[in-house]
Design a protein around this motif. Sequence first.
Motif, PDB file in Angstrom:
ATOM      1  N   LEU A   9       3.855 -18.242 -44.248  1.00 22.22           N
ATOM      2  CA  LEU A   9       3.136 -19.499 -44.436  1.00 22.22           C
ATOM      3  C   LEU A   9       3.630 -20.268 -45.654  1.00 22.22           C
ATOM      4  CD1 LEU A   9      -0.491 -18.268 -43.642  1.00 22.22           C
ATOM      5  CD2 LEU A   9       1.002 -19.626 -42.166  1.00 22.22           C
ATOM      6  N   PHE A  10       3.968 -19.516 -46.720  1.00 28.52           N
ATOM      7  CA  PHE A  10       4.429 -20.131 -47.972  1.00 28.52           C
ATOM      8  C   PHE A  10       5.751 -19.485 -48.384  1.00 28.52           C
ATOM      9  CE2 PHE A  10      -0.243 -19.983 -47.950  1.00 28.52           C
ATOM     10  CZ  PHE A  10      -0.533 -21.338 -47.979  1.00 28.52           C
ATOM     11  N   PRO A  11       6.820 -19.832 -47.714  1.00 33.61           N
ATOM     12  CA  PRO A  11       8.116 -19.207 -47.996  1.00 33.61           C
ATOM     13  C   PRO A  11       8.584 -19.479 -49.429  1.00 33.61           C
ATOM     14  CG  PRO A  11       8.396 -21.166 -46.638  1.00 33.61           C
ATOM     15  CD  PRO A  11       6.922 -20.887 -46.691  1.00 33.61           C
ATOM     16  N   LYS A  12       9.201 -18.474 -50.035  1.00 31.37           N
ATOM     17  CA  LYS A  12       9.720 -18.619 -51.390  1.00 31.37           C
ATOM     18  C   LYS A  12      11.089 -19.288 -51.324  1.00 31.37           C
ATOM     19  CE  LYS A  12       7.242 -14.599 -53.183  1.00 31.37           C
ATOM     20  NZ  LYS A  12       7.365 -13.263 -53.834  1.00 31.37           N
ATOM     21  N   LEU A  13      11.206 -20.379 -52.082  1.00 29.25           N
ATOM     22  CA  LEU A  13      12.427 -21.170 -52.059  1.00 29.25           C
ATOM     23  C   LEU A  13      13.171 -21.080 -53.383  1.00 29.25           C
ATOM     24  CD1 LEU A  13      11.052 -24.401 -50.322  1.00 29.25           C
ATOM     25  CD2 LEU A  13      12.145 -22.418 -49.241  1.00 29.25           C
ATOM     26  N   CYS A  14      14.457 -21.216 -53.330  1.00 32.13           N
ATOM     27  CA  CYS A  14      15.298 -21.209 -54.525  1.00 32.13           C
ATOM     28  C   CYS A  14      15.003 -22.443 -55.363  1.00 32.13           C
ATOM     29  CB  CYS A  14      16.770 -21.191 -54.119  1.00 32.13           C
ATOM     30  SG  CYS A  14      17.917 -21.412 -55.499  1.00 32.13           S
ATOM     31  N   LEU A  21      14.721 -18.015 -50.118  1.00 30.17           N
ATOM     32  CA  LEU A  21      15.160 -16.830 -50.848  1.00 30.17           C
ATOM     33  C   LEU A  21      15.142 -15.607 -49.938  1.00 30.17           C
ATOM     34  CD1 LEU A  21      13.303 -17.239 -54.271  1.00 30.17           C
ATOM     35  CD2 LEU A  21      15.744 -17.532 -53.841  1.00 30.17           C
ATOM     36  N   LEU A  22      16.135 -14.761 -50.089  1.00 31.65           N
ATOM     37  CA  LEU A  22      16.175 -13.514 -49.353  1.00 31.65           C
ATOM     38  C   LEU A  22      15.223 -12.507 -49.994  1.00 31.65           C
ATOM     39  CD1 LEU A  22      20.035 -13.205 -48.792  1.00 31.65           C
ATOM     40  CD2 LEU A  22      18.305 -14.173 -47.245  1.00 31.65           C
ATOM     41  N   LYS A  23      15.005 -11.404 -49.326  1.00 30.31           N
ATOM     42  CA  LYS A  23      14.024 -10.410 -49.764  1.00 30.31           C
ATOM     43  C   LYS A  23      14.304  -9.888 -51.166  1.00 30.31           C
ATOM     44  CE  LYS A  23      11.675  -6.235 -48.125  1.00 30.31           C
ATOM     45  NZ  LYS A  23      11.621  -5.196 -47.049  1.00 30.31           N
ATOM     46  N   ASN A  24      15.572  -9.700 -51.513  1.00 36.34           N
ATOM     47  CA  ASN A  24      15.929  -9.140 -52.816  1.00 36.34           C
ATOM     48  C   ASN A  24      16.220 -10.208 -53.867  1.00 36.34           C
ATOM     49  OD1 ASN A  24      18.244 -10.015 -51.550  1.00 36.34           O
ATOM     50  ND2 ASN A  24      19.569  -8.467 -52.488  1.00 36.34           N
ATOM     51  N   GLU A  25      15.928 -11.476 -53.584  1.00 43.59           N
ATOM     52  CA  GLU A  25      16.177 -12.561 -54.520  1.00 43.59           C
ATOM     53  C   GLU A  25      14.870 -13.069 -55.132  1.00 43.59           C
ATOM     54  OE1 GLU A  25      20.176 -14.540 -52.493  1.00 43.59           O
ATOM     55  OE2 GLU A  25      18.190 -15.307 -51.956  1.00 43.59           O
ATOM     56  N   ALA A  26      14.968 -13.584 -56.350  1.00 40.05           N
ATOM     57  CA  ALA A  26      13.798 -14.144 -57.035  1.00 40.05           C
ATOM     58  C   ALA A  26      14.232 -15.321 -57.902  1.00 40.05           C
ATOM     59  CB  ALA A  26      13.129 -13.087 -57.904  1.00 40.05           C
ATOM     60  N   ILE A  27      13.405 -16.334 -57.993  1.00 46.10           N
ATOM     61  CA  ILE A  27      13.587 -17.539 -58.806  1.00 46.10           C
ATOM     62  C   ILE A  27      14.709 -18.422 -58.249  1.00 46.10           C
ATOM     63  CG2 ILE A  27      13.764 -18.510 -61.114  1.00 46.10           C
ATOM     64  CD1 ILE A  27      11.471 -16.496 -60.741  1.00 46.10           C
TER      65      ILE A  27
END
Length: 227
Positions: A9-14, A21-27
């Motif tokens: 619902l709220f995908p994490k974006l770069c 962002l992929l599963k192992n990526e952050a920020i």
Amino acid sequence: MLKNLLNLLFPKLCNGCNSLLLKNEAIICSTCRHGLPLTQHHNLKDNYTTKKFYGIIPVEFSASMLFFHKEGIVQNLIHNLKYRKHQEIGTFLGNWYAEDLKEIAKKHDFSEIIPVPLHKKRLQERGYNQVTTFCEALSKNLHINYNDKLLFRNLYSKTQTKKNKEQRNEVTKSLFDVTFTEADYDKHFLLVDDVITSGATLEACAKALLKIPNAKISIVTIAYTDS
């Protein structure tokens, strides 16, 4: 299941390119991370940041972490940090840059990290100072006290991003001041801001801090851009 649903619902974006962002990526994504324009200023004595203050204020050390280019990754990071409440960007960059500054910090023996302050009205409007988390990350990793009470902005002014160098210099002449005691004498202050352009704001802050007897000034910014 709940975590997967939230991600759907709220995908994490770069924060650099706005891609998913992929599963192992952050920020920021791996592509943006490897594409960040690092300045290497901390390894260069006569770097661009240092040259901003030649003959103007005595600076012991100065460096910027990244080059700022219009419509580039760094501009997006700064915009998200400054205006979209993504304070985790400051922590991410501060943790990263602290590794580069460890030997510098030992050499110069910084007493305190001082953020360029916002006026109380601006702070209330925005809800936070965009350099706080960057400063806090540096403070934690370098074991240097963080002090956001010493330096203050005594006038409220509109954003300076569209002003030229002369206009910025005029505006910043009386913007900043300090409240200090004898305990602040002889300290080496590491002054921190998000972006350096003309250098007028940092110059005004440094001059305020130099009212303190025997004070020394060093400067670090997240990004450097030509004025």
